[in-house]
Design a protein around this motif. Sequence first.
Motif, PDB file in Angstrom:
ATOM      1  N   ASP A   9       0.863  -1.179   0.000  1.00 48.12           N
ATOM      2  CA  ASP A   9       0.000   0.000   0.000  1.00 48.12           C
ATOM      3  C   ASP A   9       0.899   1.228   0.000  1.00 48.12           C
ATOM      4  N   PHE A  10       0.519   2.248  -0.779  1.00 45.95           N
ATOM      5  CA  PHE A  10       1.311   3.466  -0.829  1.00 45.95           C
ATOM      6  C   PHE A  10       0.438   4.654  -1.191  1.00 45.95           C
ATOM      7  N   CYS A  11       0.991   5.841  -0.979  1.00 38.00           N
ATOM      8  CA  CYS A  11       0.344   7.089  -1.371  1.00 38.00           C
ATOM      9  C   CYS A  11       1.299   7.831  -2.289  1.00 38.00           C
ATOM     10  N   GLU A  12       0.756   8.529  -3.268  1.00 38.95           N
ATOM     11  CA  GLU A  12       1.619   9.273  -4.193  1.00 38.95           C
ATOM     12  C   GLU A  12       2.129  10.571  -3.581  1.00 38.95           C
ATOM     13  N   PRO A  15       1.120  11.071   3.209  1.00 34.56           N
ATOM     14  CA  PRO A  15      -0.197  10.614   3.670  1.00 34.56           C
ATOM     15  C   PRO A  15      -0.893  11.527   4.667  1.00 34.56           C
ATOM     16  N   TYR A  20      -6.244  14.457   2.059  1.00 32.62           N
ATOM     17  CA  TYR A  20      -5.611  13.160   2.251  1.00 32.62           C
ATOM     18  C   TYR A  20      -5.641  12.361   0.954  1.00 32.62           C
ATOM     19  N   LYS A  22      -5.554   9.164  -1.655  1.00 33.64           N
ATOM     20  CA  LYS A  22      -6.097   7.807  -1.656  1.00 33.64           C
ATOM     21  C   LYS A  22      -4.935   6.828  -1.583  1.00 33.64           C
ATOM     22  N   THR A  23      -5.165   5.745  -0.849  1.00 33.70           N
ATOM     23  CA  THR A  23      -4.159   4.691  -0.766  1.00 33.70           C
ATOM     24  C   THR A  23      -4.246   3.858  -2.037  1.00 33.70           C
ATOM     25  N   LYS A  24      -3.087   3.582  -2.612  1.00 31.13           N
ATOM     26  CA  LYS A  24      -3.016   2.749  -3.819  1.00 31.13           C
ATOM     27  C   LYS A  24      -2.286   1.461  -3.463  1.00 31.13           C
ATOM     28  N   HIS A  25      -2.354   0.498  -4.351  1.00 30.85           N
ATOM     29  CA  HIS A  25      -1.734  -0.806  -4.136  1.00 30.85           C
ATOM     30  C   HIS A  25      -0.904  -1.155  -5.362  1.00 30.85           C
TER      31      HIS A  25
END
Length: 165
Positions: A9-12, A15, A20, A22-25
Amino acid sequence: MNGFEKFIDFCETHPEVRPYPKTKHISVDKIHCMTVRGQYFETLHSDEGKSLRILAPRLVEGPVELFNFSEGKSVPPVLPIAAIASMGAASTVILLGINYTSNHWYLRRNGKLIEVKRSKFTEQVAAYLQDAPDLAQKVEARAQGYRYQDMPQIITEYNLLLSAR
């Protein structure tokens, strides 16, 4: 770090910065390696090139590299049938598991990766270290400081012996 399995899981963006993000995968198979806070991680592959779907931290660097993947597990407690029966049908039973960490050690030398099995640790590692007979003998004898949980120290010592030659 314990490593990552299958996805990260990461954020561009940061965080905690508003709005805020969105969390990406992302699949670990899409990552060759990364460094987080000075710790190097690499996606491990079998000798045939197949991904193990594990992004593991490298704990020891050198002629022999040591990687570790730790996964959290839980074992449910065992209650005797009599104890469950005495609680009555109307009782709500909440069973909390006993948490533990399962370590998986991986050694790589000359591009060849092997997993060190806990059940075969002594034989496997003693054979792997055969060109350092004193060290292999300590592992075989299960001497204090030369057991499964001591892999980082064992491989560091082995690499130092190799570099001294």
